[in-house]
Design a protein around this motif. Structure first.
Motif, PDB file in Angstrom:
ATOM      1  N   GLU A   1      10.035  31.968 -14.585  1.00 35.36           N
ATOM      2  CA  GLU A   1      10.160  33.268 -15.231  1.00 35.36           C
ATOM      3  C   GLU A   1       9.779  34.379 -14.249  1.00 35.36           C
ATOM      4  OE1 GLU A   1       7.958  33.395 -18.845  1.00 35.36           O
ATOM      5  OE2 GLU A   1       8.995  31.673 -19.731  1.00 35.36           O
TER       6      GLU A   1
ATOM      7  N   LYS B   1       8.794  27.647 -17.334  1.00 39.11           N
ATOM      8  CA  LYS B   1       7.785  28.700 -17.289  1.00 39.11           C
ATOM      9  C   LYS B   1       7.541  29.201 -15.866  1.00 39.11           C
ATOM     10  CE  LYS B   1       4.913  30.934 -20.036  1.00 39.11           C
ATOM     11  NZ  LYS B   1       5.379  31.675 -21.232  1.00 39.11           N
ATOM     12  N   GLN B   2       7.532  28.289 -14.919  1.00 33.82           N
ATOM     13  CA  GLN B   2       7.239  28.662 -13.534  1.00 33.82           C
ATOM     14  C   GLN B   2       8.359  29.480 -12.892  1.00 33.82           C
ATOM     15  OE1 GLN B   2       7.407  25.279 -10.749  1.00 33.82           O
ATOM     16  NE2 GLN B   2       8.327  24.066 -12.401  1.00 33.82           N
TER      17      GLN B   2
ATOM     18  N   ALA C   1       6.111  34.812 -13.506  1.00 29.48           N
ATOM     19  CA  ALA C   1       5.483  33.747 -12.726  1.00 29.48           C
ATOM     20  C   ALA C   1       5.956  33.732 -11.283  1.00 29.48           C
ATOM     21  CB  ALA C   1       5.764  32.398 -13.376  1.00 29.48           C
TER      22      ALA C   1
ATOM     23  N   TYR D   1      14.811  35.484 -16.714  1.00 26.31           N
ATOM     24  CA  TYR D   1      15.018  34.692 -15.505  1.00 26.31           C
ATOM     25  C   TYR D   1      15.654  35.519 -14.380  1.00 26.31           C
ATOM     26  CZ  TYR D   1      14.058  30.963 -18.816  1.00 26.31           C
ATOM     27  OH  TYR D   1      13.462  30.170 -19.766  1.00 26.31           O
TER      28      TYR D   1
ATOM     29  N   LYS E   1      12.063  26.543 -22.630  1.00 29.03           N
ATOM     30  CA  LYS E   1      11.232  27.662 -22.172  1.00 29.03           C
ATOM     31  C   LYS E   1       9.966  27.191 -21.455  1.00 29.03           C
ATOM     32  CE  LYS E   1       9.930  32.270 -23.712  1.00 29.03           C
ATOM     33  NZ  LYS E   1       8.649  32.381 -23.030  1.00 29.03           N
ATOM     34  N   ASP E   2       9.250  26.242 -22.025  1.00 29.21           N
ATOM     35  CA  ASP E   2       8.025  25.755 -21.377  1.00 29.21           C
ATOM     36  C   ASP E   2       8.334  25.039 -20.064  1.00 29.21           C
ATOM     37  OD1 ASP E   2       6.388  26.806 -23.307  1.00 29.21           O
ATOM     38  OD2 ASP E   2       6.182  24.940 -24.437  1.00 29.21           O
TER      39      ASP E   2
END
Length: 382
Positions: free
Chosen positions: A184, A181-182, A187, A140, A177-178
């Protein structure tokens, strides 16, 4: 089979429409006036060509794969940095270990040498917590702007107060985590979205979705009064599906820490200084500044449990940008000078301790006196 028949069979197998033949691969353009006997001779040489070229191709592939697998300077340096960071984190945690944990220092993993354990033994929750603290820094981007001393004290610790020590960090990290995701690194790329905005958005997103993500039987975690100190560590809250304000605050703090956001619990052990009036706990988050060279600040919000899956978009979960006066407890009549407020710390250098309403003689949790801040902030709220 005579040469002419052999040629016809080869041409039938390869196909006339391809415009070239296997035997002509290394000979440039094709001369169709060449006699069938000569062309057949080149076809018969194919096995020889195969046994010459194939080893060369295999050799080239092996060289490239080996180069990719061998650690380069960059990989080696990254590994050394991660190892050094891990050691620094564990040393910090060990120097400031809470008094409750001293008898269990080996069980928690402080004396681990990082080597694999024999069958039936693991490495202790300290090592898990440190591992995921480093994983969060890798994953992150907002973690880059957080000062190391803040990260060590408000992300790396495995506990918030004197709650039972449990291995909740991997569970929360994986569960979120999911959802994140955007956000990370891969991304978000070169986004101009400031790290301050990222932290605020992620805090709101987690406060919205955490309760359904960690709920059971499609039911979100909810508030239930008078549960501390029976149900106030994250795994107990998840198992029972409810807790009072202290357990919910510790749950949210732990979730935020699992993704590299510095967080701590704040609260009053007694409204108006009178234990009979009750107590309350909430969450503070360290938010970095957008101005270069300026320190971040601690902002506060309340956990918002009870948001069911599918209802997140319409829920009104608390967020860091909300007007403090919109929170039920942030009122002038409650903060008239008699109510004391504290925030949890981990570092033993703290000048105060965090008074726990459920253990009023216990001074084992370091703390910051936040009375002045809340008296000023909530003292203006009607």
């Amino acid at each position: 089979m005579d040469p002419e028949e052999n040629y016809d069979l080869t041409e039938a197998l390869v196909g006339r429409d391809h415009g070239s033949y296997p035997a002509d691969i290394s000979t440039g353009s094709i001369n169709h006036n060449t006699s069938p006997t000569a062309r057949c001779s080149r076809v018969r040489n194919l096995p020889t060509l195969f046994f010459i070229v194939t080893p060369m191709i295999v050799f080239i592939i092996v060289v490239f794969v080996s180069a990719a697998l061998l650690p380069n300077d960059s990989t080696s340096n990254s590994s050394k940095q991660a190892s050094s960071l891990r050691d620094s984190m564990i040393q910090y945690l060990a120097r400031n270990i809470p008094p409750y944990d001293v008898p269990n220092i080996a069980t928690l993993g402080f004396q681990s040498n990082g080597q694999s354990k024999v069958d039936g033994l693991s490495d202790g929750i300290v090592n898990q917590t440190v591992f995921y603290s480093i994983q969060a820094k890798t994953l992150y981007p907002w973690t880059d702007s957080i000062p190391q001393d803040v990260y060590f004290e408000y992300v790396t610790p495995y506990s918030v107060t004197n709650e039972p020590r449990t291995d909740h960090r991997p569970l929360l990290f994986d569960a979120l985590k999911d959802t994140l995701k955007q956000y990370e690194r891969a991304a978000i790329g070169n986004s101009t979205h400031s790290e301050q905005d990222q932290i605020k958005e992620v805090v709101h997103l987690i406060n919205t979705r955490l309760w359904a993500l960690m709920g059971r039987d499609s039911k979100p975690i909810v508030f239930k009064a008078s549960q501390t100190p029976r149900i106030y560590d994250p795994l107990s809250v998840i198992a029972y599906g409810y807790s009072s304000c202290t357990g919910l605050a510790i749950m949210l703090v732990s979730a935020l820490r699992s993704v590299g956001i510095p967080a701590r619990m704040a609260g009053t052990p007694a409204w108006y200084g009178d234990p009979s009036k009750g107590d309350h706990s909430w969450v503070e988050v360290y938010v970095v500044s957008n101005e270069t060279g300026k320190s971040g600040e601690w902002m506060f919000l309340e956990p918002t449990p009870g948001i069911a899956e599918g209802k997140e978009d319409t829920a009104n979960a608390d967020n860091l940008d909300r007007d403090p006066c919109k929170r039920w407890f942030c009122k002038a009549e409650r903060f008239n000078g008699s109510t004391k407020v504290y925030a949890t710390r981990y570092d033993k250098q703290a000048t105060s301790f965090f008074p726990m309403a459920w253990a009023d003689t216990d001074e084992g949790v370091p703390g910051d006196d936040r009375t002045k801040f809340y008296t000023s902030t909530c003292g203006r709220c009607a």
